[in-house]
Motif scaffolding. Structure first.
Motif, PDB file in Angstrom:
ATOM      1  N   GLY A 119      19.378 -43.811  22.742  1.00  0.00           N
ATOM      2  CA  GLY A 119      20.518 -42.986  22.354  1.00  0.00           C
ATOM      3  C   GLY A 119      20.137 -41.527  22.238  1.00  0.00           C
ATOM      4  N   PRO A 120      21.101 -40.664  21.991  1.00  0.00           N
ATOM      5  CA  PRO A 120      20.850 -39.213  21.963  1.00  0.00           C
ATOM      6  C   PRO A 120      20.104 -38.723  20.729  1.00  0.00           C
ATOM      7  N   GLU A 121      20.140 -39.490  19.636  1.00  0.00           N
ATOM      8  CA  GLU A 121      19.454 -39.055  18.428  1.00  0.00           C
ATOM      9  C   GLU A 121      17.942 -39.255  18.568  1.00  0.00           C
ATOM     10  N   ALA A 122      17.189 -38.356  17.987  1.00  0.00           N
ATOM     11  CA  ALA A 122      15.723 -38.463  18.027  1.00  0.00           C
ATOM     12  C   ALA A 122      15.241 -39.353  16.887  1.00  0.00           C
ATOM     13  N   HIS A 123      15.664 -40.606  16.917  1.00  0.00           N
ATOM     14  CA  HIS A 123      15.293 -41.562  15.884  1.00  0.00           C
ATOM     15  C   HIS A 123      14.250 -42.532  16.439  1.00  0.00           C
ATOM     16  N   PHE A 124      13.370 -42.999  15.556  1.00  0.00           N
ATOM     17  CA  PHE A 124      12.457 -44.047  15.979  1.00  0.00           C
ATOM     18  C   PHE A 124      12.281 -45.072  14.864  1.00  0.00           C
ATOM     19  N   LEU A 125      11.798 -46.234  15.246  1.00  0.00           N
ATOM     20  CA  LEU A 125      11.598 -47.356  14.334  1.00  0.00           C
ATOM     21  C   LEU A 125      10.118 -47.493  14.018  1.00  0.00           C
ATOM     22  N   ILE A 126       9.828 -47.823  12.760  1.00  0.00           N
ATOM     23  CA  ILE A 126       8.445 -48.001  12.332  1.00  0.00           C
ATOM     24  C   ILE A 126       8.411 -49.073  11.249  1.00  0.00           C
ATOM     25  N   ASN A 127       7.225 -49.579  10.954  1.00  0.00           N
ATOM     26  CA  ASN A 127       7.124 -50.703  10.025  1.00  0.00           C
ATOM     27  C   ASN A 127       7.433 -50.305   8.584  1.00  0.00           C
ATOM     28  N   ASP A 181       2.551 -59.875  10.185  1.00  0.00           N
ATOM     29  CA  ASP A 181       3.126 -61.159  10.568  1.00  0.00           C
ATOM     30  C   ASP A 181       4.440 -61.430   9.840  1.00  0.00           C
ATOM     31  N   GLU A 182       4.838 -60.523   8.938  1.00  0.00           N
ATOM     32  CA  GLU A 182       6.112 -60.637   8.229  1.00  0.00           C
ATOM     33  C   GLU A 182       7.207 -59.767   8.843  1.00  0.00           C
ATOM     34  N   VAL A 183       6.822 -58.819   9.689  1.00  0.00           N
ATOM     35  CA  VAL A 183       7.780 -57.851  10.216  1.00  0.00           C
ATOM     36  C   VAL A 183       8.796 -58.545  11.119  1.00  0.00           C
ATOM     37  N   SER A 184      10.062 -58.211  10.905  1.00  0.00           N
ATOM     38  CA  SER A 184      11.149 -58.741  11.723  1.00  0.00           C
ATOM     39  C   SER A 184      11.982 -57.580  12.259  1.00  0.00           C
ATOM     40  N   ALA A 185      12.864 -57.875  13.192  1.00  0.00           N
ATOM     41  CA  ALA A 185      13.725 -56.842  13.771  1.00  0.00           C
ATOM     42  C   ALA A 185      14.545 -56.144  12.697  1.00  0.00           C
ATOM     43  N   SER A 186      15.007 -56.884  11.708  1.00  0.00           N
ATOM     44  CA  SER A 186      15.869 -56.316  10.669  1.00  0.00           C
ATOM     45  C   SER A 186      15.104 -55.498   9.640  1.00  0.00           C
ATOM     46  N   SER A 187      13.812 -55.765   9.478  1.00  0.00           N
ATOM     47  CA  SER A 187      13.049 -55.074   8.438  1.00  0.00           C
ATOM     48  C   SER A 187      12.539 -53.709   8.872  1.00  0.00           C
ATOM     49  N   LEU A 188      12.541 -53.408  10.161  1.00  0.00           N
ATOM     50  CA  LEU A 188      12.026 -52.133  10.647  1.00  0.00           C
ATOM     51  C   LEU A 188      12.848 -50.973  10.090  1.00  0.00           C
ATOM     52  N   VAL A 189      12.171 -49.868   9.800  1.00  0.00           N
ATOM     53  CA  VAL A 189      12.815 -48.700   9.188  1.00  0.00           C
ATOM     54  C   VAL A 189      13.116 -47.662  10.270  1.00  0.00           C
ATOM     55  N   LYS A 190      14.348 -47.189  10.310  1.00  0.00           N
ATOM     56  CA  LYS A 190      14.748 -46.168  11.284  1.00  0.00           C
ATOM     57  C   LYS A 190      14.684 -44.791  10.627  1.00  0.00           C
ATOM     58  N   VAL A 191      13.937 -43.866  11.241  1.00  0.00           N
ATOM     59  CA  VAL A 191      13.764 -42.527  10.678  1.00  0.00           C
ATOM     60  C   VAL A 191      13.980 -41.474  11.761  1.00  0.00           C
ATOM     61  N   ASP A 192      14.182 -40.218  11.296  1.00  0.00           N
ATOM     62  CA  ASP A 192      14.242 -39.109  12.237  1.00  0.00           C
ATOM     63  C   ASP A 192      12.874 -38.438  12.304  1.00  0.00           C
ATOM     64  N   ASN A 215      13.056 -38.619   7.520  1.00  0.00           N
ATOM     65  CA  ASN A 215      14.215 -39.051   6.734  1.00  0.00           C
ATOM     66  C   ASN A 215      14.748 -40.367   7.276  1.00  0.00           C
ATOM     67  N   LYS A 216      15.122 -41.253   6.379  1.00  0.00           N
ATOM     68  CA  LYS A 216      15.700 -42.516   6.824  1.00  0.00           C
ATOM     69  C   LYS A 216      17.040 -42.258   7.512  1.00  0.00           C
ATOM     70  N   ALA A 217      17.207 -42.851   8.685  1.00  0.00           N
ATOM     71  CA  ALA A 217      18.453 -42.715   9.428  1.00  0.00           C
ATOM     72  C   ALA A 217      19.364 -43.918   9.207  1.00  0.00           C
ATOM     73  N   MET A 218      18.882 -44.862   8.410  1.00  0.00           N
ATOM     74  CA  MET A 218      19.638 -46.064   8.089  1.00  0.00           C
ATOM     75  C   MET A 218      19.087 -46.603   6.780  1.00  0.00           C
ATOM     76  N   SER A 219      19.945 -47.115   5.941  1.00  0.00           N
ATOM     77  CA  SER A 219      19.518 -47.599   4.625  1.00  0.00           C
ATOM     78  C   SER A 219      18.442 -48.679   4.751  1.00  0.00           C
ATOM     79  N   SER A 220      17.415 -48.572   3.903  1.00  0.00           N
ATOM     80  CA  SER A 220      16.342 -49.559   3.874  1.00  0.00           C
ATOM     81  C   SER A 220      15.742 -49.583   2.483  1.00  0.00           C
TER      82      SER A 220
END
Length: 250
Positions: free
Chosen positions: A45-53, A60-71, A75-80
């Motif tokens: 997408g156009p926003e400069a966001h990325f996902l990180i643990n 071995d606990e990380v899931s698709a839903s647990s990843l944190v989206k930041v700019d 700054n968090k780009a989605m509540s976590s």
């Protein structure tokens, strides 16, 4: 953890699933360092966001839903409910900001990678595995724990256009246009480090591979993977995760 699948685009969800799979695979191969290394991926997408643990969660606990989206400012780009590691943010935001082609960045502290990073000559051309990273390998000098924003400039300058980097006295870094390629790059770099240490431990004189062969390895790699890169092996890696019940797709 509640699924965030309905809160994101289908493209972001696919990225989340593949990135979480990369975390689970790192744990499966024993390359993790408790909670202290990172893999990041740019959100489509156009926003400069990325996902990180999420900081504090084992790989071995990380899931698709647990990843944190930041700019790019952290700054968090989605509540976590989770925060992110500031040292991880420095390294990964630097590469994402400087390299539009680096959609995925992997950074690990494997014992073999750290051991080779501490050797003055770095990675040696003594195995077939070593040739792939040596075709585009850079080095970055150790500056302490990566908490200084000013280091970002030096790190990306050292990285340049390469996809493989050895962080001196620290570990390994790979990047690529997609998660599968970044993982394959790391697998090969890690294996090259393992082979080097085993070869050195034998005490015999090592046989270097000639530079013309090193120079021709990129074309050979395209033939071996049928131009598919890491995507050729990725479905099989996901099947391995399925067999052990990894949570990556949740």
């Amino acid at each position: 953890m509640a699924s965030v699948r309905d809160q994101v685009s289908s493209a972001e969800w696919e990225t989340r699933v593949n990135l979480a799979a990369a975390y689970n695979l790192v744990a499966m191969y024993g390359w993790d360092d408790l909670i202290f290394t990172h893999i990041s991926a740019r959100v489509p997408g156009p926003e400069a966001h990325f996902l990180i643990n999420p900081y504090g969660m084992m790989f071995d606990e990380v899931s698709a839903s647990s990843l944190v989206k930041v700019d790019l400012l952290g700054n968090k780009a989605m509540s976590s409910d989770y925060d992110i590691n500031p040292a991880g943010f420095i390294i990964h935001s630097a590469v994402h900001e400087a390299r539009s082609d680096a959609h995925c960045v992997m950074h690990l502290h494997t014992k073999e990678g750290v051991a080779v990073s501490a050797q003055a000559q770095g990675l040696l051309p003594i195995s077939q595995q070593s040739l792939f990273p040596l075709s585009g390998l850079s080095y970055h000098a150790y500056e302490g724990v990566a908490l200084n924003p000013e280091e970002k400039v030096r790190l990306v300058a050292d990285l340049g256009t390469t996809d493989f980097m050895i962080l001196r006295n620290h570990g390994l870094l790979t990047c690529a246009e997609n998660i599968a390629d970044a993982f394959l790059n790391m697998f090969i770099l890690q294996r090259a480090c393992e082979v080097q240490l085993l070869a050195q431990s034998g005490g015999a004189e090592l046989i270097p591979i000639s530079q013309p062969i090193v120079d021709g390895i990129k074309q050979a790699a395209k033939q071996v993977t049928r131009n598919a890169g890491g995507k050729l092996a990725w479905p099989g890696l996901l099947r391995k995760l399925e067999r052990i019940g990894a949570p990556y797709a949740n």
